[in-house]
Design a protein around this motif. Structure first.
Motif, mmCIF file in Angstrom:
data_model
loop_
_atom_site.group_PDB
_atom_site.id
_atom_site.type_symbol
_atom_site.label_atom_id
_atom_site.label_comp_id
_atom_site.label_asym_id
_atom_site.label_seq_id
_atom_site.Cartn_x
_atom_site.Cartn_y
_atom_site.Cartn_z
ATOM 1 N N TRP A 14 3.551 23.111 -1.630
ATOM 2 C CA TRP A 14 2.390 22.923 -0.807
ATOM 3 C C TRP A 14 2.290 21.570 0.173
ATOM 4 O O TRP A 14 3.220 21.671 0.974
ATOM 5 C CB TRP A 14 0.953 22.716 -1.693
ATOM 6 C CG TRP A 14 -0.250 22.757 -1.139
ATOM 7 C CD1 TRP A 14 -0.551 23.260 0.323
ATOM 8 C CD2 TRP A 14 -1.809 22.616 -1.801
ATOM 9 N NE1 TRP A 14 -2.012 23.213 0.813
ATOM 10 C CE2 TRP A 14 -2.693 22.643 -0.529
ATOM 11 C CE3 TRP A 14 -1.921 22.078 -2.878
ATOM 12 C CZ2 TRP A 14 -4.236 22.551 -0.878
ATOM 13 C CZ3 TRP A 14 -3.475 21.846 -2.994
ATOM 14 C CH2 TRP A 14 -4.336 22.078 -2.141
ATOM 15 N N TYR A 15 1.736 20.588 -0.081
ATOM 16 C CA TYR A 15 1.932 19.417 0.824
ATOM 17 C C TYR A 15 2.729 18.504 0.534
ATOM 18 O O TYR A 15 3.076 18.274 -0.675
ATOM 19 C CB TYR A 15 0.333 19.013 1.296
ATOM 20 C CG TYR A 15 -0.161 18.286 0.087
ATOM 21 C CD1 TYR A 15 -0.187 16.814 -0.034
ATOM 22 C CD2 TYR A 15 -1.182 18.913 -0.609
ATOM 23 C CE1 TYR A 15 -0.983 16.458 -1.264
ATOM 24 C CE2 TYR A 15 -2.002 18.503 -1.621
ATOM 25 C CZ TYR A 15 -1.820 17.066 -1.988
ATOM 26 O OH TYR A 15 -2.400 16.381 -3.071
ATOM 27 N N LEU A 16 3.066 17.555 1.532
ATOM 28 C CA LEU A 16 4.408 16.698 1.309
ATOM 29 C C LEU A 16 3.756 15.393 1.702
ATOM 30 O O LEU A 16 3.080 15.138 2.652
ATOM 31 C CB LEU A 16 5.764 17.117 2.032
ATOM 32 C CG LEU A 16 6.062 18.466 1.914
ATOM 33 C CD1 LEU A 16 7.137 18.750 2.802
ATOM 34 C CD2 LEU A 16 6.540 18.690 0.479
ATOM 35 N N THR A 17 4.333 14.407 1.224
ATOM 36 C CA THR A 17 4.132 13.012 1.741
ATOM 37 C C THR A 17 5.586 12.169 1.554
ATOM 38 O O THR A 17 6.303 12.428 0.515
ATOM 39 C CB THR A 17 3.042 12.079 0.863
ATOM 40 O OG1 THR A 17 3.358 12.025 -0.625
ATOM 41 C CG2 THR A 17 1.797 12.633 0.942
ATOM 42 N N THR A 18 5.810 11.108 2.528
ATOM 43 C CA THR A 18 6.899 10.534 2.500
ATOM 44 C C THR A 18 6.582 9.057 2.913
ATOM 45 O O THR A 18 5.739 8.817 3.564
ATOM 46 C CB THR A 18 7.826 11.017 3.514
ATOM 47 O OG1 THR A 18 9.226 10.342 3.505
ATOM 48 C CG2 THR A 18 7.382 11.102 5.054
ATOM 49 N N ARG A 19 7.192 8.244 2.241
ATOM 50 C CA ARG A 19 6.897 6.784 2.520
ATOM 51 C C ARG A 19 7.188 6.361 3.745
ATOM 52 O O ARG A 19 8.221 6.519 4.191
ATOM 53 C CB ARG A 19 7.487 5.909 1.285
ATOM 54 C CG ARG A 19 7.130 6.367 -0.209
ATOM 55 C CD ARG A 19 7.490 5.002 -1.272
ATOM 56 N NE ARG A 19 8.780 4.827 -0.984
ATOM 57 C CZ ARG A 19 9.646 5.220 -2.035
ATOM 58 N NH1 ARG A 19 9.398 6.269 -2.599
ATOM 59 N NH2 ARG A 19 11.043 5.030 -1.950
ATOM 60 N N LEU A 20 6.661 5.353 4.125
ATOM 61 C CA LEU A 20 6.774 4.585 5.180
ATOM 62 C C LEU A 20 6.859 2.984 4.614
ATOM 63 O O LEU A 20 6.408 2.654 3.819
ATOM 64 C CB LEU A 20 5.651 4.774 6.334
ATOM 65 C CG LEU A 20 5.532 6.115 6.953
ATOM 66 C CD1 LEU A 20 4.333 6.223 7.883
ATOM 67 C CD2 LEU A 20 6.701 6.519 7.716
ATOM 68 N N THR A 21 7.154 2.176 5.736
ATOM 69 C CA THR A 21 7.319 0.861 5.349
ATOM 70 C C THR A 21 6.072 0.196 6.374
ATOM 71 O O THR A 21 6.188 0.404 7.908
ATOM 72 C CB THR A 21 8.489 0.059 5.819
ATOM 73 O OG1 THR A 21 9.653 0.552 5.183
ATOM 74 C CG2 THR A 21 8.377 -1.476 5.593
ATOM 75 N N ILE A 22 5.118 -0.225 5.815
ATOM 76 C CA ILE A 22 3.858 -0.674 6.557
ATOM 77 C C ILE A 22 4.141 -2.197 6.340
ATOM 78 O O ILE A 22 4.451 -2.829 5.354
ATOM 79 C CB ILE A 22 2.504 -0.338 5.779
ATOM 80 C CG1 ILE A 22 2.436 1.192 5.704
ATOM 81 C CG2 ILE A 22 1.195 -0.997 6.609
ATOM 82 C CD1 ILE A 22 1.062 1.704 4.879
ATOM 83 N N TYR A 23 3.945 -2.829 7.460
ATOM 84 C CA TYR A 23 4.422 -4.392 7.460
ATOM 85 C C TYR A 23 3.380 -5.278 8.355
ATOM 86 O O TYR A 23 2.809 -4.796 9.347
ATOM 87 C CB TYR A 23 5.796 -4.765 8.053
ATOM 88 C CG TYR A 23 6.247 -4.266 9.554
ATOM 89 C CD1 TYR A 23 6.055 -5.322 10.359
ATOM 90 C CD2 TYR A 23 6.758 -2.902 9.661
ATOM 91 C CE1 TYR A 23 6.437 -4.770 11.670
ATOM 92 C CE2 TYR A 23 6.913 -2.711 10.937
ATOM 93 C CZ TYR A 23 6.847 -3.544 11.975
ATOM 94 O OH TYR A 23 7.133 -3.423 13.297
ATOM 95 N N ASN A 24 3.280 -6.576 7.743
ATOM 96 C CA ASN A 24 2.416 -7.481 8.555
ATOM 97 C C ASN A 24 2.954 -8.202 9.502
ATOM 98 O O ASN A 24 3.930 -9.168 9.032
ATOM 99 C CB ASN A 24 1.836 -8.267 7.338
ATOM 100 C CG ASN A 24 0.834 -9.256 7.967
ATOM 101 O OD1 ASN A 24 1.005 -9.756 8.735
ATOM 102 N ND2 ASN A 24 -0.504 -9.507 6.987
ATOM 103 N N THR A 25 2.763 -8.127 10.608
ATOM 104 C CA THR A 25 3.645 -8.521 11.702
ATOM 105 C C THR A 25 3.568 -10.252 11.769
ATOM 106 O O THR A 25 4.388 -10.649 12.233
ATOM 107 C CB THR A 25 3.045 -8.132 13.059
ATOM 108 O OG1 THR A 25 1.836 -8.155 13.374
ATOM 109 C CG2 THR A 25 3.569 -6.448 13.455
ATOM 110 N N ASP A 26 2.267 -10.461 11.221
ATOM 111 C CA ASP A 26 2.063 -12.034 11.315
ATOM 112 C C ASP A 26 2.906 -12.691 10.376
ATOM 113 O O ASP A 26 3.300 -13.908 10.481
ATOM 114 C CB ASP A 26 0.520 -12.355 11.174
ATOM 115 C CG ASP A 26 -0.191 -12.274 12.372
ATOM 116 O OD1 ASP A 26 0.325 -11.895 13.408
ATOM 117 O OD2 ASP A 26 -1.466 -12.528 12.318
#
Length: 428
Positions: A149-161
């Motif tokens: 059915w549906y899929l998810t794949t991880r990303l890197t979410i990052y705090n630029t500050d």
């Protein structure tokens, strides 16, 4: 509570196994009918109501209008209640007809012959409409037990500050870079780079990291293959990070939710998670959201990217297998997968839906949320389910995590920890 829950699950699995041994392998005949005289299909999902109530009501209405003799009865089950509920229903021979699960848990019951053999119900032509690697995740011993059915794949979410404060221009793309960045962020800001849970019941991210670093978890016969130079190096990587104080202490006791909380609180610079959490961050921590950016998933020397799969299965004892398969294929067809992907910010598992321009034609000034779907879809070229389909996968995860924790706490050397994990798995 966790031990009680595990004991209940294993007790139910034992009951299920005993019942299946005593029963024939044929499907139960007959049909379940609604008051209107229509064939009734009972459909269970996991934690999708109320957010997607309108989507499912419209989908069900469309299916029923095209199949006048079938009525769909939809039940949404809380995430943490599904395992007990489906185990109880299957062992009592009162299962729903179509169930939303994940391959890891579904495979435990597939090994006990709980699900319909879909190779006898779904043609090779229809199977080929799904991503091949994703379809194969819901197979065990050469038999298909689930429909992707549906899929998810991880990303890197990052705090630029936070990265800027630490003098870091770009987020890490590899585990080698991650270790360097973790030290730099701690030295410059006193904060942690990231959170990774080592709680076995919560997440398989650590096992996936071992595979990304070049470790084979099991061999072709299912025996341990992780006691290798690559496996020892991966164990040592996490032990070193923890002993250097570059991981929060609670990685041994808290789950992935804690990682989200720390990132939203500005206490970590990176969050490795699915893009579906971007809206939550925007709602709960607008100041952090404003300085957040995204990058591809961190990986190891193999370059492999992980993907998580949700599937649907059909219990072997459904009284209406043909109608159940018909609805499951409708739920997961190109059109409906694309519509759900747009609604939920997830990825579809069919070739045609994933190739839609919605995932490619992203304007340069798009929001971080919109950018995430392009990065996620592009990762599918390298993405795969990194952990093996095993009927007792949870045991493998438990023995590796517990022994790795012991090494992180200094209770065992890395060699002792990986050797003990090997013995425990091979004797399980």
């Amino acid at each position: 509570m966790r031990k009680l829950r595990q004991m209940l699950i294993w007790a139910l699995l034992s009951l299920l196994t005993t019942w299946m041994v005593s029963c024939s392998t044929g499907n139960v005949t007959g049909t379940k009918q609604s008051a209107s005289g229509k064939v009734e299909i009972e459909f269970w999902t996991m934690a999708l109501k109320p957010r997607f109530t309108d989507y499912f009501q419209n989908l069900i209405a469309t299916f029923e209008s095209e199949n006048s003799g079938i009525k769909i009865s939809w039940t949404d089950v809380p995430w943490d209640g599904m395992e007990n509920k489906i185990l109880t229903a299957v062992s009592a021979k009162t299962p729903p007809d179509v169930v939303n699960l994940n391959p890891d848990f579904a495979s435990q019951l597939a090994g006990r012959n709980a699900w319909l053999d879909l190779d006898t119900k779904v043609s090779s032509e229809v199977r080929s409409s799904y991503l091949p690697n994703i379809w194969n995740v819901s197979t065990l011993n050469g038999k298909s037990f689930g429909i992707p059915w549906y899929l998810t794949t991880r990303l890197t979410i990052y705090n630029t500050d936070l990265l800027k404060q630490a003098g870091i221009t770009n987020p890490p793309s590899s585990y080698t870079e991650l270790a360097q960045v973790a030290q730099q962020i701690k030295d410059k800001t006193g904060k942690y780079a990231f959170f990774m849970t080592f709680v076995p019941q919560d997440s398989g991210d650590v096992l996936e990291s071992l595979v990304q670093m070049g470790t084979s978890l099991v061999d072709s016969s299912g025996k341990a293959a992780f006691n290798s130079p690559q496996g020892k190096a991966a164990f040592q990587y996490w032990v070193d990070l923890y002993k250097k104080g570059l991981l929060p202490k609670e990685v041994l006791t808290k789950g992935h939710r804690q990682g989200i909380n720390l990132y939203q609180g500005g206490e970590t610079a990176l969050l490795t998670s699915g893009p579906e959490f971007l809206k939550e961050i925007a709602k709960n921590a607008p100041n952090v959201s404003r300085v957040s950016a995204i990058a591809p998933q961190i990986t190891g020397s193999t370059g492999k990217k992980s993907v998580a799969v949700m599937n649907v299965v059909i219990p072997r004892d459904t009284k209406q297998p043909d109608a159940a398969v018909k609805f499951a294929l409708f739920l997961t067809n190109d059109q409906n997968q694309l519509a759900f992907a747009k609604s939920a910010n997830v990825l579809p598992s069919t070739v045609k839906a994933l190739g839609d321009g919605y995932f490619k034609n992203i304007p340069a000034n798009a929001s971080v949320y919109d950018q995430s779907r392009a990065i996620s879809a592009a990762q599918m070229q390298q993405a795969e389910v990194l952990t093996p389909t095993l009927k007792n996968f949870n045991v493998l995860q438990k023995v590796i995590y517990e022994n790795l924790q012991a090494a992180m706490l200094g209770e065992k050397t890395v060699d002792q920890a990986i050797g003990d994990a090997e013995k425990e798995w091979n004797n399980s």
